[in-house]
Design a protein around this motif. Structure first.
Motif, PDB file in Angstrom:
ATOM      1  N   GLU A  59       0.854  -1.178   0.000  1.00 36.07           N
ATOM      2  CA  GLU A  59       0.000   0.000   0.000  1.00 36.07           C
ATOM      3  C   GLU A  59       0.892   1.231   0.000  1.00 36.07           C
ATOM      4  OE1 GLU A  59      -3.699   0.670   2.456  1.00 36.07           O
ATOM      5  OE2 GLU A  59      -3.100  -1.323   3.161  1.00 36.07           O
ATOM      6  N   ALA A  60       0.508   2.270  -0.730  1.00 39.01           N
ATOM      7  CA  ALA A  60       1.259   3.535  -0.701  1.00 39.01           C
ATOM      8  C   ALA A  60       0.279   4.659  -0.973  1.00 39.01           C
ATOM      9  CB  ALA A  60       2.364   3.529  -1.755  1.00 39.01           C
ATOM     10  N   ASP A  61       0.336   5.703  -0.133  1.00 42.10           N
ATOM     11  CA  ASP A  61      -0.551   6.843  -0.402  1.00 42.10           C
ATOM     12  C   ASP A  61       0.054   7.712  -1.508  1.00 42.10           C
ATOM     13  OD1 ASP A  61       1.388   8.485   0.721  1.00 42.10           O
ATOM     14  OD2 ASP A  61       0.464   8.443   2.707  1.00 42.10           O
ATOM     15  N   SER A  62      -0.652   8.782  -1.851  1.00 41.42           N
ATOM     16  CA  SER A  62      -0.227   9.577  -3.015  1.00 41.42           C
ATOM     17  C   SER A  62       1.130  10.242  -2.789  1.00 41.42           C
ATOM     18  CB  SER A  62      -1.297  10.620  -3.353  1.00 41.42           C
ATOM     19  OG  SER A  62      -2.473   9.968  -3.785  1.00 41.42           O
ATOM     20  N   THR A  63       1.414  10.642  -1.553  1.00 45.13           N
ATOM     21  CA  THR A  63       2.717  11.249  -1.246  1.00 45.13           C
ATOM     22  C   THR A  63       3.832  10.217  -1.412  1.00 45.13           C
ATOM     23  OG1 THR A  63       1.605  12.620   0.384  1.00 45.13           O
ATOM     24  CG2 THR A  63       3.996  12.537   0.512  1.00 45.13           C
ATOM     25  N   GLN A  64       3.599   9.030  -0.882  1.00 49.64           N
ATOM     26  CA  GLN A  64       4.611   7.973  -1.016  1.00 49.64           C
ATOM     27  C   GLN A  64       4.828   7.605  -2.479  1.00 49.64           C
ATOM     28  OE1 GLN A  64       2.707   5.111   1.690  1.00 49.64           O
ATOM     29  NE2 GLN A  64       4.580   5.152   2.923  1.00 49.64           N
ATOM     30  N   ARG A  65       3.731   7.553  -3.237  1.00 47.09           N
ATOM     31  CA  ARG A  65       3.855   7.169  -4.642  1.00 47.09           C
ATOM     32  C   ARG A  65       4.664   8.206  -5.425  1.00 47.09           C
ATOM     33  NH1 ARG A  65      -1.063   6.386  -5.252  1.00 47.09           N
ATOM     34  NH2 ARG A  65      -1.482   8.277  -6.444  1.00 47.09           N
ATOM     35  N   ARG A  66       4.442   9.484  -5.074  1.00 46.24           N
ATOM     36  CA  ARG A  66       5.206  10.543  -5.720  1.00 46.24           C
ATOM     37  C   ARG A  66       6.693  10.389  -5.395  1.00 46.24           C
ATOM     38  NH1 ARG A  66       2.654  16.335  -4.537  1.00 46.24           N
ATOM     39  NH2 ARG A  66       3.692  15.821  -2.582  1.00 46.24           N
ATOM     40  N   MET A  67       6.990   9.975  -4.163  1.00 45.54           N
ATOM     41  CA  MET A  67       8.382   9.765  -3.748  1.00 45.54           C
ATOM     42  C   MET A  67       8.985   8.544  -4.450  1.00 45.54           C
ATOM     43  SD  MET A  67      10.054  11.788  -1.939  1.00 45.54           S
ATOM     44  CE  MET A  67       9.703  13.335  -1.122  1.00 45.54           C
ATOM     45  N   LEU A  68       8.176   7.501  -4.619  1.00 49.62           N
ATOM     46  CA  LEU A  68       8.639   6.331  -5.371  1.00 49.62           C
ATOM     47  C   LEU A  68       9.046   6.742  -6.777  1.00 49.62           C
ATOM     48  CD1 LEU A  68       5.967   3.666  -4.421  1.00 49.62           C
ATOM     49  CD2 LEU A  68       8.438   3.357  -4.191  1.00 49.62           C
ATOM     50  N   HIS A  69       8.199   7.583  -7.374  1.00 53.69           N
ATOM     51  CA  HIS A  69       8.471   8.040  -8.733  1.00 53.69           C
ATOM     52  C   HIS A  69       9.768   8.849  -8.774  1.00 53.69           C
ATOM     53  CE1 HIS A  69       7.345  10.463 -12.500  1.00 53.69           C
ATOM     54  NE2 HIS A  69       7.714   9.265 -12.872  1.00 53.69           N
ATOM     55  N   LEU A  70       9.929   9.740  -7.789  1.00 51.43           N
ATOM     56  CA  LEU A  70      11.156  10.545  -7.719  1.00 51.43           C
ATOM     57  C   LEU A  70      12.389   9.654  -7.492  1.00 51.43           C
ATOM     58  CD1 LEU A  70      12.678  13.225  -7.570  1.00 51.43           C
ATOM     59  CD2 LEU A  70      11.916  13.466  -5.193  1.00 51.43           C
ATOM     60  N   ALA A  71      12.264   8.677  -6.594  1.00 50.92           N
ATOM     61  CA  ALA A  71      13.383   7.756  -6.332  1.00 50.92           C
ATOM     62  C   ALA A  71      13.728   6.971  -7.595  1.00 50.92           C
ATOM     63  CB  ALA A  71      13.037   6.817  -5.183  1.00 50.92           C
ATOM     64  N   ALA A  72      12.701   6.596  -8.349  1.00 52.38           N
ATOM     65  CA  ALA A  72      12.931   5.845  -9.596  1.00 52.38           C
ATOM     66  C   ALA A  72      13.648   6.712 -10.626  1.00 52.38           C
ATOM     67  CB  ALA A  72      11.612   5.326 -10.159  1.00 52.38           C
ATOM     68  N   VAL A  73      13.364   8.012 -10.626  1.00 54.26           N
ATOM     69  CA  VAL A  73      14.067   8.924 -11.532  1.00 54.26           C
ATOM     70  C   VAL A  73      15.563   8.931 -11.195  1.00 54.26           C
ATOM     71  CG1 VAL A  73      14.389  11.363 -12.155  1.00 54.26           C
ATOM     72  CG2 VAL A  73      12.091  10.393 -12.113  1.00 54.26           C
ATOM     73  N   PHE A  74      15.895   9.005  -9.908  1.00 53.83           N
ATOM     74  CA  PHE A  74      17.305   8.953  -9.499  1.00 53.83           C
ATOM     75  C   PHE A  74      17.933   7.600  -9.853  1.00 53.83           C
ATOM     76  CE2 PHE A  74      16.541  12.773  -7.056  1.00 53.83           C
ATOM     77  CZ  PHE A  74      17.780  13.383  -7.001  1.00 53.83           C
ATOM     78  N   ALA A  75      17.247   6.514  -9.494  1.00 51.85           N
ATOM     79  CA  ALA A  75      17.866   5.185  -9.589  1.00 51.85           C
ATOM     80  C   ALA A  75      17.867   4.636 -11.013  1.00 51.85           C
ATOM     81  CB  ALA A  75      17.156   4.213  -8.653  1.00 51.85           C
ATOM     82  N   CYS A  76      17.016   5.165 -11.882  1.00 53.31           N
ATOM     83  CA  CYS A  76      16.935   4.593 -13.236  1.00 53.31           C
ATOM     84  C   CYS A  76      17.209   5.630 -14.326  1.00 53.31           C
ATOM     85  CB  CYS A  76      15.595   3.922 -13.432  1.00 53.31           C
ATOM     86  SG  CYS A  76      15.415   2.587 -12.250  1.00 53.31           S
ATOM     87  N   ASN A  77      16.385   6.681 -14.402  1.00 56.31           N
ATOM     88  CA  ASN A  77      16.603   7.670 -15.468  1.00 56.31           C
ATOM     89  C   ASN A  77      17.977   8.324 -15.318  1.00 56.31           C
ATOM     90  OD1 ASN A  77      13.186   8.838 -15.042  1.00 56.31           O
ATOM     91  ND2 ASN A  77      13.943   7.101 -16.227  1.00 56.31           N
TER      92      ASN A  77
END
Lengths: 272, 272
Positions: free
Chosen positions: A164-182
């Motif tokens: 489960e992840a709320d909208s704030t956490q999901r936004r952070m997941l997306h940001l973390a993915a930008v660092f770790a992948c893009n």
């Protein structure tokens, strides 16, 4: 032969969108025994191609989308999603409406739907590759305990990693993915550029890159850190910065990342 | 039983150093049928451990190193290497003397040895892991055509990927490896930090990281680039920068890498 999955999946799912995410999800749900109620895409070729693969009908007109599915999964570009939500939600009654976007909050549905949520697969999907959906982490958010329960059930039918992840956490997941992948991919591109300028093949770096990635399956990235900045080798860092004199942006990047490594290493030493 | 490798490897190799690089190389040469003439390390435990594994003697005194080996492979920390070269080279006559360091030029040998060169394996070696030496790229440099020939022969006994690289190229390889491995690992560490602050597990990123790495085995990193900066999604980039307001260095990094991606994407579009 009817598989047990087919017997135990009473829900029908309609897909709004036929891009990479919709395609991989629809195929995975189809394989898991769900009935795909239909496909909408404004691009007929995409709608048709996906509909064939998951044995269903398609439409290119949003007002022709069937209204009797149990679940609507919406995978559109962020701006199209925001724009079309009122039309998508219209007439869908008690169905569960979900989007799949990392950076769009759940409450975009609030004024338009009764049951809604988010089903976010943390993976990069492309036409050429078939990622392992069973290993793909899914993050769900629902407007009610019932919605969360249904979303967990859906995600668990596809994947062994459901959170489960709320909208704030999901936004952070997306940001973390930008660092770790893009961003890491861009560092590969910069490395390639340095090698090409010196008549060296980028492929020579692949074994080292693979080893670096494998390492963080066993160690935390902070523990796995090596290199001149991690060991405080100022002489090598100075030589490297001098080598980048002709490329001020790459030089600034070298300095900033090295400083960040040094700062983190110091923190780690203080904690120990 | 004598293997064909043993029959065709008349060279004896002495190892100066018993750290990670020396250990992996000595074991690989031993497996390939070379005779390991001895091991020097100032740390007795390391010298003893490696000597046992490759069936040879060891010493902890540099002046007791045997002088009759065909090849001396020196794998020491950069500053120790520079400092000890005169002592290492003394009395070795016509033997081939090589070091294994990415950022040390070949000419450190020039005033001390007759036959010398560099044998640089582009891989990260650690005690815990056994990298595939056959896939590891080796870059060789020699003071003469004969030295180059012998170094290529040695490297080819271990690896399928043997290249020539002069000292400038080797320095660039090392710099590229810092970008592609040390720096990417730090981006993983920053991603982990973002996730931890939001009670999310870093492991959730591993499938996406693996997919990103696998992709550059098929596409060039420039072609594989995705994400907000690559598609010019200013709204997402602004949101991300705002999320990083509490961490000025990470925010600066986000901006600098995004600018670099944008600039490279523009170049690619111009070329096409």
């Amino acid at each position: 032969m009817i598989s047990s999955a087919e017997q135990t999946s009473p829900h029908s799912i309609y897909f709004i969108g036929a891009g990479n995410v919709a395609t991989h999800l629809a195929k995975a749900f189809h394989r898991a025994g769900f009935r795909i109620a239909g496909i909408y895409s404004r691009t007929e070729a995409s709608a048709h191609a996906l509909a064939c693969q998951v044995e269903t009908d398609y439409t290119t007109a949003l007002d022709e989308v069937k209204t009797d599915a149990d679940i609507y999964v919406v995978s559109l570009a962020d701006d199209a999603l925001i724009h079309l939500i009122p039309q998508i939600a219209a007439g869908k009654g008690n169905a569960l409406l979900v989007h799949t976007a990392g950076s769009i909050p759940m409450n975009v549905w609030q004024e338009h739907a009764v049951h809604y949520g988010v089903l976010y697969p943390l993976q990069t999907f492309s036409k050429q590759t078939e990622p392992d959906i069973r290993q793909t982490p899914f993050f769900v958010e629902g407007c009610s305990p019932d919605a969360v329960r249904l979303l967990k059930e859906l995600a668990s039918a596809l994947s062994d990693a459901v959170y489960e992840a709320d909208s704030t956490q999901r936004r952070m997941l997306h940001l973390a993915a930008v660092f770790a992948c893009n961003f890491t991919n861009h560092l590969y591109a910069l490395a390639e550029e340095l090698l090409r300028q010196n008549c060296l093949p980028f492929d020579a770096l692949l074994p080292l890159i693979d080893q670096t990635t494998q390492k963080i399956h066993r160690l935390s990235p902070a523990e796995a850190q090596t290199g001149p900045a991690a060991r405080g080798d100022k002489q090598v860092m100075q030589t490297h910065e001098a080598l980048l004199a002709g490329n001020p942006r790459m030089q600034a990047l070298y300095r900033l990342i090295s400083e960040s490594i040094t700062e983190h290493n110091t923190q780690n030493l203080c904690i120990k």
